[in-house]
Motif scaffolding. Structure first.
Motif, PDB file in Angstrom:
ATOM      1  N   THR A 210       0.855  -1.029  -0.056  1.00 46.81           N
ATOM      2  CA  THR A 210       0.086  -0.033   0.055  1.00 46.81           C
ATOM      3  C   THR A 210       0.812   1.242   0.191  1.00 46.81           C
ATOM      4  O   THR A 210       2.045   1.005   0.558  1.00 46.81           O
ATOM      5  CB  THR A 210      -1.207   0.065   1.302  1.00 46.81           C
ATOM      6  N   GLU A 211       0.246   2.354  -0.400  1.00 43.49           N
ATOM      7  CA  GLU A 211       0.968   3.508  -0.391  1.00 43.49           C
ATOM      8  C   GLU A 211       1.418   3.976   0.984  1.00 43.49           C
ATOM      9  O   GLU A 211       2.374   5.034   1.051  1.00 43.49           O
ATOM     10  CB  GLU A 211       0.100   4.791  -1.038  1.00 43.49           C
ATOM     11  N   GLN A 212       0.863   3.360   2.101  1.00 43.45           N
ATOM     12  CA  GLN A 212       1.166   3.767   3.526  1.00 43.45           C
ATOM     13  C   GLN A 212       2.451   3.086   3.918  1.00 43.45           C
ATOM     14  O   GLN A 212       2.912   3.450   5.108  1.00 43.45           O
ATOM     15  CB  GLN A 212       0.171   3.477   4.375  1.00 43.45           C
TER      16      GLN A 212
ATOM     17  N   VAL B 278       8.347   2.206   2.955  1.00 45.79           N
ATOM     18  CA  VAL B 278       9.339   2.356   1.801  1.00 45.79           C
ATOM     19  C   VAL B 278       8.503   3.174   0.888  1.00 45.79           C
ATOM     20  O   VAL B 278       9.456   3.416  -0.088  1.00 45.79           O
ATOM     21  CB  VAL B 278       9.415   0.757   1.308  1.00 45.79           C
ATOM     22  N   ALA B 279       7.309   3.390   0.759  1.00 47.92           N
ATOM     23  CA  ALA B 279       6.835   4.124  -0.254  1.00 47.92           C
ATOM     24  C   ALA B 279       6.745   5.614  -0.019  1.00 47.92           C
ATOM     25  O   ALA B 279       5.946   6.455  -0.784  1.00 47.92           O
ATOM     26  CB  ALA B 279       5.541   3.490  -0.653  1.00 47.92           C
ATOM     27  N   ARG B 280       7.161   5.966   1.076  1.00 46.12           N
ATOM     28  CA  ARG B 280       6.977   7.387   1.552  1.00 46.12           C
ATOM     29  C   ARG B 280       8.083   8.277   0.668  1.00 46.12           C
ATOM     30  O   ARG B 280       9.112   7.906   0.726  1.00 46.12           O
ATOM     31  CB  ARG B 280       6.936   7.191   3.042  1.00 46.12           C
ATOM     32  N   ALA B 281       7.401   9.442   0.607  1.00 48.47           N
ATOM     33  CA  ALA B 281       8.267  10.362  -0.015  1.00 48.47           C
ATOM     34  C   ALA B 281       9.515  10.726   0.508  1.00 48.47           C
ATOM     35  O   ALA B 281      10.628  10.796  -0.482  1.00 48.47           O
ATOM     36  CB  ALA B 281       7.624  11.834  -0.233  1.00 48.47           C
TER      37      ALA B 281
ATOM     38  N   ALA C 256       3.169  -2.667  -6.142  1.00 47.54           N
ATOM     39  CA  ALA C 256       3.349  -1.145  -5.971  1.00 47.54           C
ATOM     40  C   ALA C 256       1.701  -0.896  -5.866  1.00 47.54           C
ATOM     41  O   ALA C 256       1.236  -0.183  -6.520  1.00 47.54           O
ATOM     42  CB  ALA C 256       4.062  -0.572  -7.273  1.00 47.54           C
ATOM     43  N   ASP C 257       1.148  -1.165  -4.722  1.00 45.22           N
ATOM     44  CA  ASP C 257      -0.264  -0.946  -4.471  1.00 45.22           C
ATOM     45  C   ASP C 257      -1.185  -1.520  -5.746  1.00 45.22           C
ATOM     46  O   ASP C 257      -0.925  -2.702  -5.945  1.00 45.22           O
ATOM     47  CB  ASP C 257      -0.526   0.394  -4.030  1.00 45.22           C
ATOM     48  N   HIS C 258      -1.853  -0.593  -6.184  1.00 46.03           N
ATOM     49  CA  HIS C 258      -2.509  -1.258  -7.330  1.00 46.03           C
ATOM     50  C   HIS C 258      -2.065  -0.334  -8.648  1.00 46.03           C
ATOM     51  O   HIS C 258      -2.733  -0.123  -9.664  1.00 46.03           O
ATOM     52  CB  HIS C 258      -4.030  -0.732  -7.065  1.00 46.03           C
TER      53      HIS C 258
ATOM     54  N   THR D 284       6.300  10.151 -10.975  1.00 44.49           N
ATOM     55  CA  THR D 284       6.149  11.301 -10.333  1.00 44.49           C
ATOM     56  C   THR D 284       5.838  11.428  -8.762  1.00 44.49           C
ATOM     57  O   THR D 284       6.366  12.403  -8.262  1.00 44.49           O
ATOM     58  CB  THR D 284       4.872  12.119 -11.039  1.00 44.49           C
ATOM     59  N   THR D 285       5.339  10.420  -8.536  1.00 45.89           N
ATOM     60  CA  THR D 285       5.112  10.161  -6.985  1.00 45.89           C
ATOM     61  C   THR D 285       6.229   9.428  -6.266  1.00 45.89           C
ATOM     62  O   THR D 285       6.557   9.804  -5.142  1.00 45.89           O
ATOM     63  CB  THR D 285       3.577   9.850  -6.630  1.00 45.89           C
ATOM     64  N   PHE D 286       6.494   8.399  -6.820  1.00 51.43           N
ATOM     65  CA  PHE D 286       7.516   7.445  -6.063  1.00 51.43           C
ATOM     66  C   PHE D 286       8.620   6.942  -6.783  1.00 51.43           C
ATOM     67  O   PHE D 286       9.473   6.273  -6.414  1.00 51.43           O
ATOM     68  CB  PHE D 286       6.540   5.841  -6.325  1.00 51.43           C
ATOM     69  N   ARG D 287       9.048   8.159  -7.535  1.00 48.06           N
ATOM     70  CA  ARG D 287      10.544   8.391  -8.133  1.00 48.06           C
ATOM     71  C   ARG D 287      11.088   7.183  -8.857  1.00 48.06           C
ATOM     72  O   ARG D 287      12.253   6.945  -8.999  1.00 48.06           O
ATOM     73  CB  ARG D 287      11.288   8.266  -6.951  1.00 48.06           C
TER      74      ARG D 287
END
Length: 494
Positions: A262-264, A267-270, A292-294, A313-316
Motif C-alpha cells: 500500500t502507499e502507506q 518504503v513508499a513514503r516520499a 506497487a499497491d494497485h 512522479t510520486t514514487f520516483r
C-alpha cells in the motif's frame, strides 16, 4: 455507446506536458521521459569493459548506452523499461526469441530467471520445476544440462493446456550473448548461484550487462561486491528490511527494487524515496496488484495517471518492470495509455446495454461471481484483474448486448480484447441490429486469466452513422472459460 462508469480517458499530465512543449516549439516527437531528456554518466574507473570479442561487441552500442543510462541518477535520467521474463507475448518466457523481441520493442533491460541444473550450469527458468513452461516434469536441479536441453518450451507463459514450441531451455551464457550488445539483463532468482553466474558473465564478456539482485543481508552482499569488482547490484527492499539503505552507507547499489503493498508502507513514503533516488535508481514493478499497491500495467492502459505516471512522479521510479513493453514504450513517447484508434469505436465489456436479464444480457448463474459491484442487481460477472475491469466466467448459453455509436458510415471489423489460460478458450458469435449471427469466432489462449490480448474476429459489417446494437453470444455446445475486456470496431480503409 454507453459511457464507461469507472474508466477515464482524460488527458494525462504527461500528455499536457507534451502539448505544451509542442506549442512552444519543444521536442514534440519525444515524450517527457524519452531519450531526449537523458543525460549520460561515465563508467567508473574500475568498471570492466562491456561485451567484447569475436562478435565485435563494445563501442557505442545499445547495451553501452543502457549501461551509461543506468549509472545516471540525475533528475533527468532516462526512464528504463524492464521486460518481465522477456517479451513473452511474442515468444516463450525466458527464451532467446523473447530476449530479442524485448529489445526490439524498446526495452533496455530484460528480466530473466536463473537456476542451476544438476551439473551446475545456469539456465533460464522461473519456477523450481520445469512443469509449467516445458513438456517435462520435475525440478530444474534434477536435470543435467543435456537432459533439460531435450525439453521444449511452451508458448508465452506456459501452463497445462498451452501448446509446445520448437524452442529449448537456454543457458545463461546463450542469453548473455544474445543481450551482449543490445541491453542489460536483470538476473532474478540467481543470487544463490551468484558465483556460477559471475563466471558466465566473465566468460561471455558481459559483466556490465548483468544486474545481480537479492534481499540478502547487506554484509553478504558487500562481501560479494568486494570480491567481484564491477558487479552491478540491485537490492530488493520492503518495510521489513528498510534499514538496508543505511547499512550500505557510501557503497550504495546501482538501484533498489522497491515493493509496497500500500502507499502507506514506509518504503513508499516520499522522504525515504527521495533519499534512495538521490543515491541509486528506483526500480518498481507494475505487473500486478501488490507489487506497487494497485499501480499496474492494466490500470495504466486505462489512464497512465493511475499507474506508470504515478510511479514516476510520486514514487520516483526510474526503472519500471512491465508485462506490456510495447504499451509502456508508447506511453514514454506520447504520454498516452490504450487510446482508441482514430475512427474506431470501443465499448467496455461491463458497459452492456440497460434492460437487465433477458433484455440486455443472459447469464446462466445467479449473482455477480466477479465481485465488482458496478451494475447492482445484475447477474453479469464483472471482476477486476490487476486494474483491468472485465466480464468474467464466460459460459456457454450466455449473451451480452451493447449499444455503439458509429461516427461514420462504412465497413467495420470487430476485435475483442480477451484473456484465458485454456485451449480451447471458447467461442462466440456476433449479431448486429438483431440480424443473423456470424460464424463462430474462436477465442485463443493468452496463457493467463489476467493477461489480455486484442484478437481480431474476422467479422466485418457495413454500418451507417448512428447507433447500432451488437450482441455477443456464446454457443452452449462449445467449451467456454474466458474473460472479455472490451469490443472494438475498426473502420476498414482499404
Amino acid at each position: 455507446m454507453v459511457t464507461p462508469r469507472f474508466r477515464r480517458t482524460a488527458t494525462s499530465a504527461l500528455a499536457v506536458a507534451l502539448a505544451s512543449a509542442a506549442a512552444v516549439g519543444g521536442t514534440s516527437a519525444a515524450g517527457p521521459f524519452s531519450d531526449a531528456d537523458a543525460t549520460t554518466a561515465s563508467p567508473t574507473a574500475d568498471s570492466p569493459p562491456l561485451a567484447h570479442g569475436s562478435k565485435g561487441h563494445g563501442g557505442k552500442n545499445a547495451a553501452e548506452r543502457s549501461y551509461r543510462d543506468l549509472l545516471d541518477h540525475s533528475d533527468k535520467a532516462k526512464i528504463l523499461t524492464a521486460a518481465h521474463r522477456g517479451q513473452w507475448r511474442d515468444a516463450p518466457e525466458n527464451s532467446l526469441p523473447a530476449i530479442d523481441a524485448a529489445f526490439d520493442d524498446g526495452a533496455e533491460i530484460v528480466e530473466l530467471d536463473v537456476r542451476l541444473t544438476a551439473d551446475g550450469v545456469p539456465v533460464l527458468m522461473h519456477d523450481e520445476t520445469v512443469d509449467r513452461t516445458t513438456n517435462g516434469t520435475g525440478k530444474v536441479s534434477s536435470f543435467t544440462l543435456a537432459e533439460i536441453r531435450e525439453l521444449r518450451l511452451k508458448e508465452h507463459l506456459g501452463g497445462a493446456q498451452t501448446a509446445l514450441t520448437d524452442e529449448r531451455v537456454p543457458t545463461l551464457a546463450e542469453a548473455m550473448e544474445a543481450a551482449a550488445d543490445r541491453g542489460l539483463v536483470n538476473l532474478d532468482k540467481g543470487w544463490p548461484a551468484r558465483e556460477e553466474i559471475w563466471d558466465v558473465l566473465v566468460d561471455t564478456g558481459t559483466v556490465r550487462n548483468g544486474l545481480f539482485k537479492s534481499n540478502a543481508p547487506v554484509a553478504e552482499v558487500q562481501a560479494f561486491r568486494d570480491a567481484h569488482p564491477g558487479a552491478l547490484y540491485l537490492h530488493m527492499i520492503i518495510d521489513d528490511n528498510l534499514a538496508s539503505f543505511d547499512e550500505f552507507g557510501d557503497h550504495q547499489p546501482v538501484g533498489y527494487e522497491v515493493v509496497f503493498g500500500t502507499e502507506q508502507d514506509a518504503v513508499a513514503r516520499a522522504p525515504f524515496l527521495a533519499r534512495v533516488a538521490g543515491e541509486s535508481r528506483v526500480w518498481i514493478n507494475s505487473m500486478w496488484n501488490g507489487l506497487a499497491d494497485h499501480l499496474t500495467d492494466e490500470a495504466s492502459l486505462i489512464d497512465p495517471s493511475r499507474g506508470w505516471e504515478r510511479l514516476v512522479t510520486t514514487f520516483r521510479a526510474s526503472m519500471i518492470q512491465t508485462d506490456d513493453v510495447v504499451a509502456i514504450e508508447r506511453w514514454l513517447r506520447t504520454g498516452e495509455g490504450d487510446t482508441v484508434p482514430r475512427g474506431s469505436v470501443r465499448v467496455q465489456a461491463e458497459d452492456y446495454a440497460p434492460g437487465g436479464e433477458g433484455v440486455a444480457y443472459h447469464d446462466v448463474d445467479a449473482g455477480n461471481r466477479g465481485g465488482l459491484d458496478m451494475r447492482p442487481g445484475d447477474d453479469v460477472d464483472i471482476s477486476d484483474a490487476d486494474g483491468n475491469v472485465r466480464v468474467s466466467w464466460m459460459r456457454g448459453g450466455e449473451w451480452l448486448t451493447y449499444e455503439v455509436e458509429v461516427p461514420r458510415t462504412g465497413t467495420y471489423e470487430l476485435s475483442a480484447r480477451v484473456s484465458s489460460p485454456y485451449t480451447p478458450a471458447g467461442a462466440y458469435t456476433v449479431a448486429f441490429d438483431g440480424g443473423p449471427e456470424s460464424e463462430r469466432v474462436a477465442v485463443l489462449s493468452t496463457t493467463s486469466h489476467n493477461k489480455q490480448e486484442l484478437q481480431a474476429s474476422g467479422v466485418a459489417q457495413h454500418l451507417t452513422k448512428g447507433t447500432h446494437s451488437v450482441r455477443v453470444s456464446l454457443p452452449d455446445d462449445a467449451y467456454q472459460n474466458w474473460n472479455l475486456d472490451y469490443l472494438q470496431l475498426d473502420r476498414v480503409t482499404h
